[in-house]
Design a protein around this motif. Structure first.
Motif, PDB file in Angstrom:
ATOM      1  N   ARG A 108       6.309  23.497  -7.802  1.00  0.00           N
ATOM      2  CA  ARG A 108       5.802  23.793  -9.147  1.00  0.00           C
ATOM      3  C   ARG A 108       6.287  25.182  -9.592  1.00  0.00           C
ATOM      4  O   ARG A 108       6.689  25.373 -10.735  1.00  0.00           O
ATOM      5  CB  ARG A 108       4.286  23.723  -9.179  1.00  0.00           C
ATOM      6  CG  ARG A 108       3.723  23.901 -10.578  1.00  0.00           C
ATOM      7  CD  ARG A 108       2.219  23.925 -10.555  1.00  0.00           C
ATOM      8  NE  ARG A 108       1.712  22.696  -9.969  1.00  0.00           N
ATOM      9  CZ  ARG A 108       0.865  21.896 -10.585  1.00  0.00           C
ATOM     10  NH1 ARG A 108       0.422  22.183 -11.775  1.00  0.00           N
ATOM     11  NH2 ARG A 108       0.446  20.802  -9.997  1.00  0.00           N
TER      12      ARG A 108
ATOM     13  N   GLU B 156       8.410  26.063 -12.840  1.00  0.00           N
ATOM     14  CA  GLU B 156       7.904  27.058 -13.790  1.00  0.00           C
ATOM     15  C   GLU B 156       8.886  28.197 -13.985  1.00  0.00           C
ATOM     16  O   GLU B 156       9.024  28.727 -15.087  1.00  0.00           O
ATOM     17  CB  GLU B 156       6.536  27.579 -13.323  1.00  0.00           C
ATOM     18  CG  GLU B 156       5.431  26.555 -13.485  1.00  0.00           C
ATOM     19  CD  GLU B 156       4.106  26.990 -12.874  1.00  0.00           C
ATOM     20  OE1 GLU B 156       4.042  28.032 -12.195  1.00  0.00           O
ATOM     21  OE2 GLU B 156       3.112  26.257 -13.085  1.00  0.00           O
ATOM     22  N   SER B 157       9.600  28.584 -12.932  1.00  0.00           N
ATOM     23  CA  SER B 157      10.636  29.615 -13.066  1.00  0.00           C
ATOM     24  C   SER B 157      11.777  29.135 -13.955  1.00  0.00           C
ATOM     25  O   SER B 157      12.306  29.898 -14.767  1.00  0.00           O
ATOM     26  CB  SER B 157      11.202  30.006 -11.694  1.00  0.00           C
ATOM     27  OG  SER B 157      10.232  30.661 -10.928  1.00  0.00           O
TER      28      SER B 157
ATOM     29  N   THR C  71      11.509  27.068 -16.372  1.00  0.00           N
ATOM     30  CA  THR C  71      11.061  27.049 -17.768  1.00  0.00           C
ATOM     31  C   THR C  71      10.811  28.462 -18.300  1.00  0.00           C
ATOM     32  O   THR C  71      11.257  28.791 -19.394  1.00  0.00           O
ATOM     33  CB  THR C  71       9.793  26.187 -17.942  1.00  0.00           C
ATOM     34  OG1 THR C  71       8.752  26.682 -17.110  1.00  0.00           O
ATOM     35  CG2 THR C  71      10.063  24.738 -17.623  1.00  0.00           C
ATOM     36  N   ALA C  72      10.137  29.309 -17.525  1.00  0.00           N
ATOM     37  CA  ALA C  72       9.768  30.643 -18.022  1.00  0.00           C
ATOM     38  C   ALA C  72      10.933  31.623 -18.023  1.00  0.00           C
ATOM     39  O   ALA C  72      11.160  32.324 -19.006  1.00  0.00           O
ATOM     40  CB  ALA C  72       8.619  31.208 -17.184  1.00  0.00           C
TER      41      ALA C  72
ATOM     42  N   HIS D 279      11.256  20.934 -19.933  1.00  0.00           N
ATOM     43  CA  HIS D 279      11.166  19.862 -18.935  1.00  0.00           C
ATOM     44  C   HIS D 279      12.241  18.821 -19.193  1.00  0.00           C
ATOM     45  O   HIS D 279      12.805  18.264 -18.255  1.00  0.00           O
ATOM     46  CB  HIS D 279       9.777  19.222 -18.948  1.00  0.00           C
ATOM     47  CG  HIS D 279       8.732  20.075 -18.314  1.00  0.00           C
ATOM     48  ND1 HIS D 279       7.403  19.755 -18.352  1.00  0.00           N
ATOM     49  CD2 HIS D 279       8.803  21.242 -17.623  1.00  0.00           C
ATOM     50  CE1 HIS D 279       6.710  20.680 -17.711  1.00  0.00           C
ATOM     51  NE2 HIS D 279       7.543  21.597 -17.267  1.00  0.00           N
TER      52      HIS D 279
ATOM     53  N   MET E 227       4.081  17.852 -12.668  1.00  0.00           N
ATOM     54  CA  MET E 227       3.518  19.112 -13.154  1.00  0.00           C
ATOM     55  C   MET E 227       2.029  18.969 -13.469  1.00  0.00           C
ATOM     56  O   MET E 227       1.274  19.919 -13.318  1.00  0.00           O
ATOM     57  CB  MET E 227       4.292  19.607 -14.372  1.00  0.00           C
ATOM     58  CG  MET E 227       5.727  20.012 -14.066  1.00  0.00           C
ATOM     59  SD  MET E 227       5.875  21.265 -12.766  1.00  0.00           S
ATOM     60  CE  MET E 227       5.327  22.718 -13.655  1.00  0.00           C
TER      61      MET E 227
END
Length: 128
Positions: free
Chosen positions: A61, A65-66, A68-69, A75, A93
């Motif tokens: 996860r 998240e890395s 995306t951020a 996604h 997720m």
């Protein structure tokens, strides 16, 4: 041959570089590391000793998240780049327990590869 080494906790690490081939090796003699090398080795030791205590679903996860951020991938982008169905990615997720282990494996391997590819591209902006 040049040698570098350090003492981290109870671990003695010495690396020997052979010239001209440049193949690293190990030696029992100790030499000093630069402050930067000591910090990198300490970070590696910490990651190897503490990092495996993190649950695999939490680690995966965090990778997603890395992406995306930090990499600003959606996604949908991640799904397309990893060839994982968007529905499977979003299910993972939301609740990793709803995704079969085989899908998690595919997602983990491909997301790990993707984050490394993105990191390599960022560190080598001008490919030959």
């Amino acid at each position: 041959a040049s040698r570098t080494g350090c003492v981290t906790r109870n671990c003695h690490l010495t690396v020997q570089q052979t010239r001209p081939a440049g193949e690293p090796g190990l030696s029992t003699s100790l030499a000093s590391l630069s402050l930067d090398e000591e910090l990198r080795v300490s970070g590696l030791v910490t990651q190897l000793t503490e990092g495996f205590q993190i649950d695999d679903d939490i680690r995966l996860r965090a990778i997603i998240e890395s992406l995306t951020a930090q990499c600003h991938l959606t996604h949908q982008n991640i799904g397309l780049l990893t060839r994982i169905e968007l529905d499977d990615l979003e299910k993972f997720m939301s609740d990793p327990k709803t995704v079969p282990v085989e899908k998690k494996y595919e997602l983990a391997v491909r997301a790990s590869y993707l984050i490394n590819a993105v990191a390599n591209a960022a560190s080598h902006p001008a490919w030959p």
